[in-house]
Design a protein around this motif. Structure first.
Motif, mmCIF file in Angstrom:
data_model
loop_
_atom_site.group_PDB
_atom_site.id
_atom_site.type_symbol
_atom_site.label_atom_id
_atom_site.label_comp_id
_atom_site.label_asym_id
_atom_site.label_seq_id
_atom_site.Cartn_x
_atom_site.Cartn_y
_atom_site.Cartn_z
ATOM 1 N N GLU A 162 16.788 -3.256 -8.046
ATOM 2 C CA GLU A 162 16.604 -3.841 -6.710
ATOM 3 C C GLU A 162 16.763 -5.360 -6.654
ATOM 4 O O GLU A 162 16.137 -6.020 -5.853
ATOM 5 N N SER A 182 12.297 0.696 -9.647
ATOM 6 C CA SER A 182 12.598 1.954 -8.963
ATOM 7 C C SER A 182 13.247 2.868 -9.991
ATOM 8 O O SER A 182 13.994 2.410 -10.840
ATOM 9 N N GLN A 184 15.353 5.067 -9.274
ATOM 10 C CA GLN A 184 16.566 5.597 -8.638
ATOM 11 C C GLN A 184 17.770 5.791 -9.563
ATOM 12 O O GLN A 184 18.358 6.863 -9.616
ATOM 13 N N ARG A 205 6.940 -4.919 -9.013
ATOM 14 C CA ARG A 205 7.689 -5.951 -8.285
ATOM 15 C C ARG A 205 6.995 -7.289 -8.480
ATOM 16 O O ARG A 205 5.811 -7.432 -8.137
ATOM 17 N N LEU A 215 2.079 -5.028 -3.178
ATOM 18 C CA LEU A 215 1.395 -4.981 -4.471
ATOM 19 C C LEU A 215 2.431 -5.383 -5.520
ATOM 20 O O LEU A 215 3.638 -5.328 -5.247
ATOM 21 N N TYR A 218 2.937 -0.532 -7.774
ATOM 22 C CA TYR A 218 2.625 0.500 -6.777
ATOM 23 C C TYR A 218 3.226 1.814 -7.229
ATOM 24 O O TYR A 218 4.030 1.864 -8.164
ATOM 25 N N GLU A 350 8.221 -1.157 7.307
ATOM 26 C CA GLU A 350 8.954 -0.269 6.393
ATOM 27 C C GLU A 350 8.029 0.442 5.404
ATOM 28 O O GLU A 350 7.247 -0.190 4.709
ATOM 29 N N ILE A 351 8.135 1.774 5.354
ATOM 30 C CA ILE A 351 7.405 2.504 4.299
ATOM 31 C C ILE A 351 8.366 3.202 3.334
ATOM 32 O O ILE A 351 7.943 3.677 2.291
ATOM 33 N N THR A 353 12.797 3.340 1.959
ATOM 34 C CA THR A 353 14.219 2.998 2.052
ATOM 35 C C THR A 353 14.984 4.110 1.355
ATOM 36 O O THR A 353 14.535 4.618 0.333
ATOM 37 N N ARG A 357 24.502 7.044 -1.979
ATOM 38 C CA ARG A 357 24.856 6.133 -3.069
ATOM 39 C C ARG A 357 26.380 6.073 -3.192
ATOM 40 O O ARG A 357 27.054 7.102 -3.018
ATOM 41 N N GLY A 398 6.821 4.331 -0.627
ATOM 42 C CA GLY A 398 5.680 3.707 -1.298
ATOM 43 C C GLY A 398 4.397 4.435 -0.930
ATOM 44 O O GLY A 398 4.006 4.457 0.237
HETATM 45 P P1 AMO Z 1 12.762 -0.576 -1.782
HETATM 46 O O1 AMO Z 1 12.859 -1.779 -2.630
HETATM 47 O O2 AMO Z 1 12.914 -0.777 -0.314
HETATM 48 O O3 AMO Z 1 13.887 0.484 -2.176
HETATM 49 O O4 AMO Z 1 11.388 0.160 -2.075
HETATM 50 C C1 AMO Z 1 11.123 1.428 -1.520
HETATM 51 C C2 AMO Z 1 9.720 1.489 -0.973
HETATM 52 O O5 AMO Z 1 8.771 1.092 -1.942
HETATM 53 C C3 AMO Z 1 7.668 0.457 -1.305
HETATM 54 N N1 AMO Z 1 7.508 -0.917 -1.818
HETATM 55 C C4 AMO Z 1 6.327 -1.503 -2.044
HETATM 56 N N2 AMO Z 1 5.072 -1.078 -1.895
HETATM 57 C C5 AMO Z 1 4.073 -1.910 -2.215
HETATM 58 N N3 AMO Z 1 4.273 -3.165 -2.711
HETATM 59 C C6 AMO Z 1 5.521 -3.646 -2.885
HETATM 60 N N4 AMO Z 1 5.695 -4.867 -3.385
HETATM 61 C C7 AMO Z 1 6.625 -2.805 -2.544
HETATM 62 N N5 AMO Z 1 7.967 -2.946 -2.600
HETATM 63 C C8 AMO Z 1 8.487 -1.788 -2.152
HETATM 64 C C9 AMO Z 1 7.950 0.436 0.171
HETATM 65 C C10 AMO Z 1 9.456 0.554 0.195
HETATM 66 O O6 AMO Z 1 9.933 1.081 1.392
HETATM 67 N N6 AMO Z 1 15.600 2.315 -4.810
HETATM 68 C C11 AMO Z 1 15.323 1.920 -3.449
HETATM 69 C C12 AMO Z 1 15.080 3.080 -2.526
HETATM 70 C C13 AMO Z 1 16.251 4.017 -2.401
HETATM 71 O O7 AMO Z 1 17.256 3.652 -1.768
HETATM 72 O O8 AMO Z 1 16.117 5.138 -2.914
HETATM 73 C C14 AMO Z 1 14.085 1.010 -3.417
HETATM 74 O O9 AMO Z 1 13.337 0.867 -4.367
HETATM 75 O O10 AMO Z 1 7.332 1.553 0.753
#
Ligand code: AMO
Length: 427
Positions: A162, A182, A184, A205, A215, A218, A350-351, A353, A357, A398
């Protein structure tokens, strides 16, 4: 004598019967002739009374808040007792006498976070942890029901999924590695044998944002599957969310009500969810007076404003290429757009993404070069497009963001037992 769960006593299963309970002293109140001990176990709390003539009186006098105990007595129905039942104590044994418990009613949020290892005993935190466990159960149930196979991705990784700005680096026997952001890319490798896979695993992250929704560690619910398009993706995603919400409203009614959360918003989560394009979202925001321009990513305030209008979960899809990751599939009839979608909910934004691909090797290479990424870091990932490439989709949800929304939590840190943020990594 059998050890009873306190909730079973409150449900009337032991009325008038002898019983033993194990737990901790939650509250204590004394009068001249009676000591009232409120005992809690994992299932609930119940009042236990000890009279002066009881041989356990001296034990009861000495007992302190949070001491662990075993109590034997008789269950008595009593309208005055909260829960409708109490135990007349015959025998009280102290298992572990507690020192003066540091948590009292007047403590600040900051203090409670410092003593999280003790605050987890609070009724509020136990209720949240119970719902968290149930939401995980429903997630697994849903994916199993849909034929997904659970897999276990690595946590140590050698290249970013990411983007570099939120990568946690670490030394691995003298080499530079990272903690996963992730699963993924690894899930994508697994669809070539298993077709439909998912995992629930931690993501990390290095997120400097100090908000109610960030966080640094997570739990990430991530499915990935082959032979699917954007329509399939959004359908599975909304089915999952509505399954989780309906089941939670049904099976965790007591917990949700005790937490004072709004159960009705879970009950109305039905499919299909509204879907708007990124361009439509920009038009809505512009009409509301927001300054955002086409091509820019949404900020938290933009997302909140959009979500307010819908008042329930919805999708935004078809994003500009420049704000999405290298793996997103480009729209074949409009190369400015990628097949990516976010799910937004009120208050949190956003919850999740997800998206299709890029499955064409040359297109993927073009994106990797366009974003100045190192091709050799993604050699294995590019291989997946060399040998039997297929259209495929996936998303990341998340868990803590989902719970923050579902349970009306003020801050995401209450959705996980030991939160990690920029400032908090103790206990
Ligand atoms: P993305 O980076 O948007 O996409 O992350 C997906 C979901 O993870 C959660 N999230 C978090 N929750 C808590 N704290 C954080 N710092 C945090 N960052 C992200 C959110 C977010 O929507 N691989 C892609 C997804 C994909 O396309 O499959 C990804 O990681 O709920």
């Amino acid at each position: 004598m059998p050890i009873a769960a306190i909730q079973d006593i409150l449900d009337g299963k032991y009325a008038g019967k002898p019983v033993s309970v194990r737990g901790w002293i939650y509250r204590k109140r004394e009068s001249k002739k009676t000591i009232f001990l409120v005992v809690r176990d994992a299932s609930g709390i119940i009042q236990c009374t000890v009279k002066t003539d009881n041989p356990s009186w001296t034990q009861a006098e000495k007992i302190t808040i949070e001491s662990s105990v075993m109590i034997t007595g008789t269950v008595k129905q009593d309208k005055r007792a909260s829960g409708g039942y109490e135990i007349t104590v015959e025998k009280l044994s102290i298992i572990g006498l507690a020192e003066t418990f540091p948590i009292t009613q007047d403590k600040s949020e900051e203090f409670l976070r410092d003593v999280r290892h003790l605050w987890l005993r609070s009724r509020r935190m136990s209720l949240i942890m119970r719902v968290r466990s149930e939401v995980l159960r429903f997630t697994h149930e849903f994916f199993r029901k849909e034929g997904f196979i659970e897999v276990s991705p690595p946590m140590f990784i050698s290249s970013a999924c990411e983007g570099g700005s939120t990568l946690f680096g670490l030394k691995y026997f003298g080499k530079d590695l990272y903690l996963t952001q992730s699963a993924q890319l690894y899930l994508e490798a697994l669809i070539y044998s298993l077709e439909k896979v998912y995992c629930v695993a931690p993501s990390f992250r290095a997120e400097k944002s100090r908000t109610i929704r960030h966080l640094t560690e997570y739990w990430h619910i991530e499915p990935e599957w082959a032979f699917a398009d954007m329509d399939d993706l959004m359908r599975v995603e909304e089915d999952l969310l509505s399954y989780i919400c309906q089941k939670t409203a049904e099976d965790c009614k007591r917990e949700i009500e005790s937490l004072g959360a709004d159960i009705s918003k879970l009950k109305v989560v039905n499919t299909p969810f509204p879907r708007i394009t990124y361009t439509e979202a920009i038009e809505k925001l512009t009409a509301k007076g927001f300054k955002i321009k086409w091509g820019e990513d949404f900020g938290y305030d933009d997302e909140k404003a959009l979500a307010e209008e819908f008042g329930k979960p919805f999708f935004v899809y078809a994003y500009p290429r420049q704000i999405k990751a290298f793996y997103c599939k480009t729209h074949r009839d409009n190369p400015d757009l990628v097949m990516s979608t976010d799910m937004l909910v009120p208050r949190i934004g956003e919850i999740s993404t997800g998206g299709a691909r890029e499955d064409d090797k040359e297109e993927l290479l073009r994106r990797i070069r366009e974003l100045d990424l190192r091709e050799e870091d993604y050699k294995w990932y590019i291989d997946l497009r060399r040998y039997g490439t297929v259209p495929h989709v996936g998303f990341g949800l998340g868990l803590e963001r989902l719970l923050t929304w579902m349970l009306d939590l003020e801050n995401i840190i209450d959705a996980i037992p030991f939160p990690r943020t920029t400032r908090r990594f103790y206990p």
